[in-house]
Design an enzyme around this catalytic site. Structure first.
Site, PDB file in Angstrom:
ATOM      1  N   HIS A  78     -29.048   3.202  -6.605  1.00 18.64           N
ATOM      2  CA  HIS A  78     -30.289   3.349  -7.247  1.00 18.64           C
ATOM      3  C   HIS A  78     -30.418   4.751  -7.902  1.00 18.64           C
ATOM      4  CE1 HIS A  78     -32.754  -0.225  -5.281  1.00 18.64           C
ATOM      5  NE2 HIS A  78     -31.495  -0.569  -6.125  1.00 18.64           N
ATOM      6  N   GLU A  80     -32.779   7.096  -7.646  1.00 16.03           N
ATOM      7  CA  GLU A  80     -33.268   8.135  -6.376  1.00 16.03           C
ATOM      8  C   GLU A  80     -31.852   8.433  -5.352  1.00 16.03           C
ATOM      9  OE1 GLU A  80     -36.579   5.012  -6.982  1.00 16.03           O
ATOM     10  OE2 GLU A  80     -34.281   4.962  -6.981  1.00 16.03           O
ATOM     11  N   CYS A 107     -34.175   3.537  -0.644  1.00 12.38           N
ATOM     12  CA  CYS A 107     -34.164   4.901  -1.154  1.00 12.38           C
ATOM     13  C   CYS A 107     -35.277   5.649  -0.477  1.00 12.38           C
ATOM     14  CB  CYS A 107     -34.361   4.785  -2.852  1.00 12.38           C
ATOM     15  SG  CYS A 107     -33.140   4.214  -3.707  1.00 12.38           S
TER      16      CYS A 107
END
Length: 161
Positions: A78, A80, A107
């Site tokens: 992801h 992040e 995350c």
């Protein structure tokens, strides 16, 4: 007299986040992230995609398949987490992360552990789902501020002329 139509810091950093998401090759969801220190200096950016060395022409982009390993979900990093990892060991303590989509529970753990103190998000499309509730519960318990970004304009135009 100085120019009056300049964008705010929040618009700038969310714009960087959205622009970073444009690097994603995911055919369904393009998410970007931008991490900023207390002096408004960009520390790192990231977007959702496969880990380095894992070809986006070989690994699956499917959302659904008979076997979980034939979907993108076990493989995609992801935005992040990519931004946190791309910081290359820089301290993220006290930083803000700007994200196009509210962080998932995994995350959220990385955000908390890295010392980021505020999440500024554009969309919360999974609001109320079990993983979203878990994410918010952990972030709030850790004292991470959650701020929904409210854009003043619908778009910012980049001109390369």
């Amino acid at each position: 007299m100085k120019r009056q139509e300049y964008i705010s810091w929040d618009e700038y950093f969310m714009g960087v986040s959205v622009l970073a998401g444009k690097r994603s090759k995911d055919p369904n969801t393009q998410v970007g992230a931008c991490i900023v220190d207390e002096n408004n200096v960009i520390l790192s950016t990231g977007y959702n995609g496969f880990p380095k060395g894992c070809s986006d022409d070989v690994f699956p982009w499917d959302r659904e398949a008979e076997k979980a390993e034939d979907t993108k979900y076990p493989y995609v990093v992801h935005a992040e987490l990519n931004a946190i990892l791309n910081a290359g060991g820089k301290s993220l303590r006290g930083a803000r992360i700007y994200v196009a989509l509210f962080p998932c529970n995994e995350c959220a753990k990385a955000i908390i552990q890295s010392g980021i103190r505020e999440v500024v998000y554009l969309s919360d499309k999974y609001d109320g789902t079990p993983m979203n509730i878990a994410s918010k519960t952990m972030l709030r318990a850790a004292g991470v501020s959650l701020t929904r970004f409210e854009p003043v304009a619908d778009s910012i135009t980049l001109d390369f002329k």
